[in-house]
Design an enzyme around this catalytic site. Structure first.
Site, mmCIF file in Angstrom:
data_model
loop_
_atom_site.group_PDB
_atom_site.id
_atom_site.type_symbol
_atom_site.label_atom_id
_atom_site.label_comp_id
_atom_site.label_asym_id
_atom_site.label_seq_id
_atom_site.Cartn_x
_atom_site.Cartn_y
_atom_site.Cartn_z
ATOM 1 N N ASP A 115 29.329 -26.727 12.730
ATOM 2 C CA ASP A 115 29.146 -25.753 11.639
ATOM 3 C C ASP A 115 28.951 -24.321 12.152
ATOM 4 O O ASP A 115 27.980 -23.651 11.796
ATOM 5 C CB ASP A 115 27.927 -26.141 10.791
ATOM 6 C CG ASP A 115 27.916 -27.599 10.396
ATOM 7 O OD1 ASP A 115 28.985 -28.118 10.043
ATOM 8 O OD2 ASP A 115 26.831 -28.221 10.435
ATOM 9 N N GLU A 139 32.176 -28.071 0.253
ATOM 10 C CA GLU A 139 31.047 -27.479 0.976
ATOM 11 C C GLU A 139 31.583 -26.406 1.928
ATOM 12 O O GLU A 139 32.778 -26.122 1.980
ATOM 13 C CB GLU A 139 30.279 -28.544 1.759
ATOM 14 C CG GLU A 139 31.086 -29.203 2.867
ATOM 15 C CD GLU A 139 30.326 -30.308 3.590
ATOM 16 O OE1 GLU A 139 29.173 -30.591 3.228
ATOM 17 O OE2 GLU A 139 30.900 -30.904 4.517
#
Length: 369
Positions: A60, A268
């Site tokens: 991420d 997301e």
């Protein structure tokens, strides 16, 4: 960041593209240096890019340029011993490291632990994908973590250094919820906080504006898909200056994307960058494993879907950030090359190219031979 079900279990570790240097400050909770799995004779994987670091598992990546240097704020994956499940409980990260480099392709420094869950007064578990920003002479680290009631909230921590250590505020940001904060500061100096993620990210539990633990993870296919959330940040960067709004993502005909449109709808990992006066909203489609983008005329949207940024990586999750540095654009992302496990990932970077019409060239992260 959801459960793994799609990754290959074998990987070919090619020679690393970047050297790695480690800061004197030692990292706690760091995974041992990962080893690559041996590929089967029938299938070998050739990766577009190599992991930026291999001493810990990272995912991420939120990249930023501060004082001409690239700083990367990733999740720090660990072996938690938690059984994999659809709610993402096996992504049980406990702290953040900050990585930095002078330029893409150069040596990467791991600056050690910047924030630990035990130093966040209101937090219980699962430090998921963070982001950072600089303003008012301070560096701000935004993060999602489950509170004492197991509800994801967004918090903020501050430091005088881009590498930390960061000191968390005593309470979560009022009005915040779900996961994957991303901060964008426009040319007029206004900063916006984007966030949200369905399934394990709990966004679907906030459909009515109140938390509902019984809410189904998906809407019916013909209903309008849930969009990410956005709110302008106050000048102190610690609170929201306005009520949270839902971002609308439209198809080529100007109609909202539907929940059943799983190759285009938001799941997301939202990010915003600006190119030639247009705002590019990019995000993960989750269970169809794509990074895609939409374009709009203002930070609030609406945004019209344009196409694919990154085709599926090795592993189930896909999450990214985009920066400009020294006249080139770069996409930071992750896959599971080092481990072959969906919850032990490694961050990478590759060049992102915009076409003359403003569209981006789709990126193929690997090929099988």
């Amino acid at each position: 960041m959801q459960r793994g079900l799609f990754g290959w279990t074998t990987a070919l570790l090619l020679a690393g593209a970047c050297q790695i240097s480690h800061a004197p400050r030692s990292a706690t909770s760091a995974a041992p240096a990962p080893a690559a799995a041996t590929p089967t004779p029938a299938t070998q994987l050739h990766y577009l890019s190599q992991p930026l670091v291999s001493g810990i598992y990272t995912a991420d990546p939120s990249a930023h340029v501060f004082n001409s240097r690239i700083y990367i704020y990733p999740s720090h994956d660990i072996e938690s011993g938690v059984t994999e499940g659809a709610n993402g409980a096996h992504f049980a990260m406990r702290d953040y490291h900050v990585l930095s480099m002078d330029s893409v392709g150069g040596p990467v420094t791991d600056h050690g632990v910047a924030l630990d869950v035990q130093d966040i007064p209101w937090a219980r578990r699962q430090l998921w994908a963070p982001d950072a920003e600089f303003k008012n002479g301070l560096y701000y680290l935004y993060f999602p973590v489950k509170d004492k009631h197991d509800v994801f909230r967004l918090g903020v921590a501050t430091s005088t250094s881009p590498t930390g250590p960061f000191k968390a505020e005593p309470q979560p940001i009022t009005g915040s919820y779900s996961i994957d904060p991303a901060v964008y500061t426009d040319t007029d100096g206004r900063s916006y906080l984007y966030f949200g993620g369905i399934w394990g990210g709990q966004l679907q539990r906030w459909r009515t504006g109140q938390y509902d633990s019984t809410a189904a993870p998906n809407l019916p296919d013909q209903e309008v898909a849930m969009g990410p959330r956005v709110a302008r940040l106050s000048n102190d960067m610690r609170s929201l200056a306005e009520p949270v709004k839902e971002v609308q993502i439209l198809d080529e005909n100007g109609k909202p994307l539907l929940a059943g449109d799983t190759k285009r709808r938001f799941f997301e990992g939202v990010w915003l960058h600006k190119y030639q006066g247009k705002y590019y909203l990019s995000y993960s489609t989750g269970n169809t494993h794509l990074l895609v983008y939409a374009v709009g005329d203002q930070p609030y949207g609406p945004f019209k879907y344009q196409g694919i940024l990154l085709n599926p990586v090795q592993g189930w999750t896909t999450h990214h950030s985009i920066i400009e540095h020294k006249g080139k654009w770069y996409l930071f992302y992750h896959d599971t090359q080092l481990s072959g496990k969906s919850y032990l990932r490694n961050v990478k970077v590759t060049e992102l190219r915009h076409r003359p019409d403003g569209r981006t060239e789709p990126i193929e992260p690997m090929r099988k031979e």
